[in-house]
Design a protein around this motif. Structure first.
Motif, PDB file in Angstrom:
ATOM      1  N   ARG A   3      -5.298  -8.605   0.826  1.00 48.54           N
ATOM      2  CA  ARG A   3      -4.168  -9.488   0.559  1.00 48.54           C
ATOM      3  C   ARG A   3      -2.843  -8.720   0.447  1.00 48.54           C
ATOM      4  N   VAL A   4      -2.866  -7.650  -0.349  1.00 47.91           N
ATOM      5  CA  VAL A   4      -1.619  -6.946  -0.626  1.00 47.91           C
ATOM      6  C   VAL A   4      -1.091  -6.221   0.622  1.00 47.91           C
ATOM      7  N   ILE A   5      -1.984  -5.680   1.419  1.00 47.94           N
ATOM      8  CA  ILE A   5      -1.540  -4.997   2.651  1.00 47.94           C
ATOM      9  C   ILE A   5      -0.987  -6.037   3.627  1.00 47.94           C
ATOM     10  N   ASP A   6      -1.672  -7.164   3.686  1.00 51.98           N
ATOM     11  CA  ASP A   6      -1.220  -8.261   4.537  1.00 51.98           C
ATOM     12  C   ASP A   6       0.193  -8.709   4.139  1.00 51.98           C
ATOM     13  N   ASN A   7       0.395  -8.931   2.834  1.00 52.14           N
ATOM     14  CA  ASN A   7       1.732  -9.309   2.335  1.00 52.14           C
ATOM     15  C   ASN A   7       2.766  -8.234   2.674  1.00 52.14           C
ATOM     16  N   PHE A   8       2.380  -6.984   2.420  1.00 52.13           N
ATOM     17  CA  PHE A   8       3.299  -5.859   2.656  1.00 52.13           C
ATOM     18  C   PHE A   8       3.747  -5.834   4.120  1.00 52.13           C
ATOM     19  N   LEU A   9       2.797  -6.005   5.024  1.00 48.00           N
ATOM     20  CA  LEU A   9       3.133  -5.956   6.450  1.00 48.00           C
ATOM     21  C   LEU A   9       4.022  -7.127   6.858  1.00 48.00           C
ATOM     22  N   LYS A  10       3.773  -8.287   6.254  1.00 51.19           N
ATOM     23  CA  LYS A  10       4.629  -9.445   6.546  1.00 51.19           C
ATOM     24  C   LYS A  10       6.059  -9.183   6.109  1.00 51.19           C
ATOM     25  N   LYS A  30      15.197   1.050   3.582  1.00 48.92           N
ATOM     26  CA  LYS A  30      13.912   1.346   2.936  1.00 48.92           C
ATOM     27  C   LYS A  30      13.387   0.115   2.214  1.00 48.92           C
ATOM     28  N   LEU A  31      12.111  -0.196   2.480  1.00 47.60           N
ATOM     29  CA  LEU A  31      11.429  -1.254   1.726  1.00 47.60           C
ATOM     30  C   LEU A  31      10.787  -0.601   0.512  1.00 47.60           C
ATOM     31  N   LEU A  32      11.403  -0.798  -0.655  1.00 44.77           N
ATOM     32  CA  LEU A  32      10.904  -0.172  -1.886  1.00 44.77           C
ATOM     33  C   LEU A  32       9.986  -1.160  -2.618  1.00 44.77           C
ATOM     34  N   VAL A  33       8.754  -0.732  -2.863  1.00 43.16           N
ATOM     35  CA  VAL A  33       7.770  -1.586  -3.523  1.00 43.16           C
ATOM     36  C   VAL A  33       8.012  -1.572  -5.034  1.00 43.16           C
ATOM     37  N   VAL A  34       8.318  -2.740  -5.600  1.00 38.43           N
ATOM     38  CA  VAL A  34       8.512  -2.860  -7.054  1.00 38.43           C
ATOM     39  C   VAL A  34       7.151  -3.153  -7.685  1.00 38.43           C
ATOM     40  N   SER A  35       6.625  -2.138  -8.354  1.00 41.22           N
ATOM     41  CA  SER A  35       5.228  -2.173  -8.795  1.00 41.22           C
ATOM     42  C   SER A  35       5.044  -2.616 -10.238  1.00 41.22           C
ATOM     43  N   LYS A  36       6.121  -3.003 -10.909  1.00 44.80           N
ATOM     44  CA  LYS A  36       6.027  -3.394 -12.325  1.00 44.80           C
ATOM     45  C   LYS A  36       5.005  -4.516 -12.528  1.00 44.80           C
ATOM     46  N   THR A  37       4.218  -4.368 -13.566  1.00 42.53           N
ATOM     47  CA  THR A  37       3.163  -5.327 -13.967  1.00 42.53           C
ATOM     48  C   THR A  37       1.986  -5.408 -12.983  1.00 42.53           C
ATOM     49  N   ILE A  38       1.958  -4.530 -11.988  1.00 38.82           N
ATOM     50  CA  ILE A  38       0.838  -4.556 -11.038  1.00 38.82           C
ATOM     51  C   ILE A  38      -0.170  -3.458 -11.401  1.00 38.82           C
ATOM     52  N   PRO A  39      -1.446  -3.808 -11.466  1.00 38.82           N
ATOM     53  CA  PRO A  39      -2.458  -2.818 -11.858  1.00 38.82           C
ATOM     54  C   PRO A  39      -2.578  -1.667 -10.848  1.00 38.82           C
ATOM     55  N   VAL A  40      -2.944  -0.509 -11.361  1.00 38.44           N
ATOM     56  CA  VAL A  40      -3.032   0.707 -10.544  1.00 38.44           C
ATOM     57  C   VAL A  40      -3.942   0.556  -9.313  1.00 38.44           C
ATOM     58  N   PRO A  41      -5.128  -0.061  -9.426  1.00 42.66           N
ATOM     59  CA  PRO A  41      -5.982  -0.145  -8.231  1.00 42.66           C
ATOM     60  C   PRO A  41      -5.298  -0.868  -7.057  1.00 42.66           C
ATOM     61  N   VAL A  42      -4.482  -1.864  -7.367  1.00 45.79           N
ATOM     62  CA  VAL A  42      -3.758  -2.577  -6.304  1.00 45.79           C
ATOM     63  C   VAL A  42      -2.719  -1.636  -5.678  1.00 45.79           C
ATOM     64  N   LEU A  43      -2.043  -0.871  -6.522  1.00 42.68           N
ATOM     65  CA  LEU A  43      -1.039   0.065  -6.012  1.00 42.68           C
ATOM     66  C   LEU A  43      -1.701   1.160  -5.175  1.00 42.68           C
ATOM     67  N   GLU A  45      -4.198   0.767  -3.254  1.00 40.67           N
ATOM     68  CA  GLU A  45      -4.424   0.241  -1.893  1.00 40.67           C
ATOM     69  C   GLU A  45      -3.198   0.519  -1.026  1.00 40.67           C
ATOM     70  N   LEU A  46      -2.018   0.292  -1.609  1.00 40.76           N
ATOM     71  CA  LEU A  46      -0.782   0.569  -0.864  1.00 40.76           C
ATOM     72  C   LEU A  46      -0.636   2.071  -0.619  1.00 40.76           C
ATOM     73  N   TYR A  47      -0.979   2.857  -1.636  1.00 42.37           N
ATOM     74  CA  TYR A  47      -0.907   4.318  -1.490  1.00 42.37           C
ATOM     75  C   TYR A  47      -1.794   4.770  -0.329  1.00 42.37           C
ATOM     76  N   LYS A  65       1.598   5.084 -15.232  1.00 40.98           N
ATOM     77  CA  LYS A  65       1.269   5.122 -13.805  1.00 40.98           C
ATOM     78  C   LYS A  65       1.502   6.511 -13.225  1.00 40.98           C
ATOM     79  N   ARG A  66       2.565   7.143 -13.685  1.00 42.11           N
ATOM     80  CA  ARG A  66       2.846   8.477 -13.160  1.00 42.11           C
ATOM     81  C   ARG A  66       1.705   9.440 -13.520  1.00 42.11           C
ATOM     82  N   GLU A  67       1.127   9.221 -14.689  1.00 41.20           N
ATOM     83  CA  GLU A  67       0.049  10.092 -15.141  1.00 41.20           C
ATOM     84  C   GLU A  67      -1.232   9.897 -14.330  1.00 41.20           C
ATOM     85  N   VAL A  68      -1.550   8.646 -14.017  1.00 39.70           N
ATOM     86  CA  VAL A  68      -2.845   8.410 -13.364  1.00 39.70           C
ATOM     87  C   VAL A  68      -2.775   8.349 -11.839  1.00 39.70           C
ATOM     88  N   MET A  69      -1.592   8.208 -11.286  1.00 35.53           N
ATOM     89  CA  MET A  69      -1.505   8.112  -9.816  1.00 35.53           C
ATOM     90  C   MET A  69      -1.151   9.470  -9.205  1.00 35.53           C
TER      91      MET A  69
END
Ligand SMILES: *Cc1c(COP(=O)(O)O)cnc(C)c1O
Length: 231
Positions: A3-10, A30-43, A45-47, A65-69
Motif C-alpha cells: 500500500r505505502v509503496i503504491d501511494n508513494f509512487l502515485k 524533492k519529494l520529502l516523506v513526512v514520517s511523523k506518527t508512522i511506525p518504523v516497519p512502514v518506514l 518499507e520505504l527505506y 527513529k534515528r536510533e532504530v533506523m
C-alpha cells in the motif's frame, strides 16, 4: 505491491506531472516523506524501496527513529522549535525547516559550533499571517537573513512556509509566490544564496511546484490507509 509503496509512487507521479506542467525539470523538486506518527516497519518499507530522507516534527519521535533506523538516513526536522530542545535537534537533524526567530537562529549557530555539527537550516516564514501558524513575519525576515549571512556553523539555505489548509488556488499561489519573492529580495540584499524553498504538502503541492517549490513535504497522501502511532 504494498500500500505505502503504491501511494508513494502515485504521489511521485503527481509531483512529476506538476513539474512538467510548470515547465521545470523533475530533478528540481524533492519529494520529502513526512514520517511523523508512522511506525518504523512502514518506514522501513520505504527505506528498502530506496527512500533515504524522512521528516519528523517532534524531538522524542525523531530520537527514537534515528536510533532504530539505518545510519544513512537524512533526517529533517519540520516541527515547532522549543528553545530547550535546540541542542537535541542539532545532534539529531541534518536539515531544520522551522527556524523562526533571531534568538533561535543565534542559538542554533552557537550550539552547532559546540557540537561540531553543520545542519542545513531553512527560515520559516508566516506569509499568510494566520495566527495559528508558526514562522517569522515577512517584515522581520530581513534581520534574520542578515544574521544568516554571518553564520559559520549552520548553513542557512532557504525558506519554508505553510499555507492555510482551506486556501483556494488563488490564495495558495499568492502565498507561495510571495515566499519566492521574499527569498529573492533577501538573498540579493545580503548576498547569500538561498536555493531551497520548502513549500507544499499533501493538499497543495501542485500549486507550490508551480510557484517554484524545491521541497514538497508529504505525509497523509503517502500514508493513506496506514495505521498511525497514537500520541
Ligand atoms: C505534517 C506536516 C506536513 C505534511 O502534511 P500532510 O498534509 O500530511 O502531507 C508538512 N509540513 C509540516 C510542517 C507538517 O507538520
Amino acid at each position: 505491491m504494498s500500500r505505502v509503496i503504491d501511494n508513494f509512487l502515485k504521489v511521485k507521479d503527481e509531483v512529476t506531472a506538476a513539474c512538467v506542467a510548470a515547465g521545470r525539470p523533475e530533478s528540481d523538486v524533492k519529494l520529502l516523506v513526512v514520517s511523523k506518527t508512522i511506525p518504523v516497519p512502514v518506514l522501513m518499507e520505504l527505506y528498502d524501496f530506496g527512500v533515504r530522507e524522512f521528516a519528523e516534527n517532534r524531538e522524542p519521535e525523531l530520537t527514537m527513529k534515528r536510533e532504530v533506523m539505518p545510519d544513512d538516513i537524512i533526517w529533517h526536522f519540520i516541527g515547532p522549535v522549543q528553545s530547550n530542545k535546540i541542542r537535541k535537534i542539532v545532534r539529531l537533524a541534518d536539515v531544520v525547516h522551522s527556524v523562526e526567530s533571531l534568538s533561535q537562529l543565534q542559538k542554533f549557530e552557537r550550539i552547532a559550533g559546540e557540537e561540531k555539527r553543520n545542519p542545513r537550516v531553512l527560515l520559516e516564514v508566516n506569509v499568510s499571517g494566520e495566527l495559528s501558524k508558526g514562522g517569522i513575519a515577512p517584515e522581520d525576515l530581513f534581520q534574520l537573513v542578515r544574521c544568516a549571512s554571518e553564520c559559520n556553523n549552520v548553513h542557512v539555505c532557504g525558506m519554508m512556509t505553510m499555507a492555510p489548509f482551506e486556501a483556494e488556488t488563488a490564495e495558495l499561489t499568492a502565498i507561495f509566490s510571495r515566499l519566492k519573492e521574499l527569498r529573492d529580495e533577501a538573498g540579493q540584499l545580503y548576498e547569500i544564496p538561498l536555493p531551497v524553498l520548502s513549500m507544499g504538502m499533501s493538499g497543495d503541492f501542485p500549486a507550490a511546484i508551480a510557484c517554484g517549490s524545491t521541497i514538497v513535504r508529504i505525509g497523509s497522501r503517502i500514508f493513506e490507509g496506514i495505521e498511525r502511532i497514537s500520541r
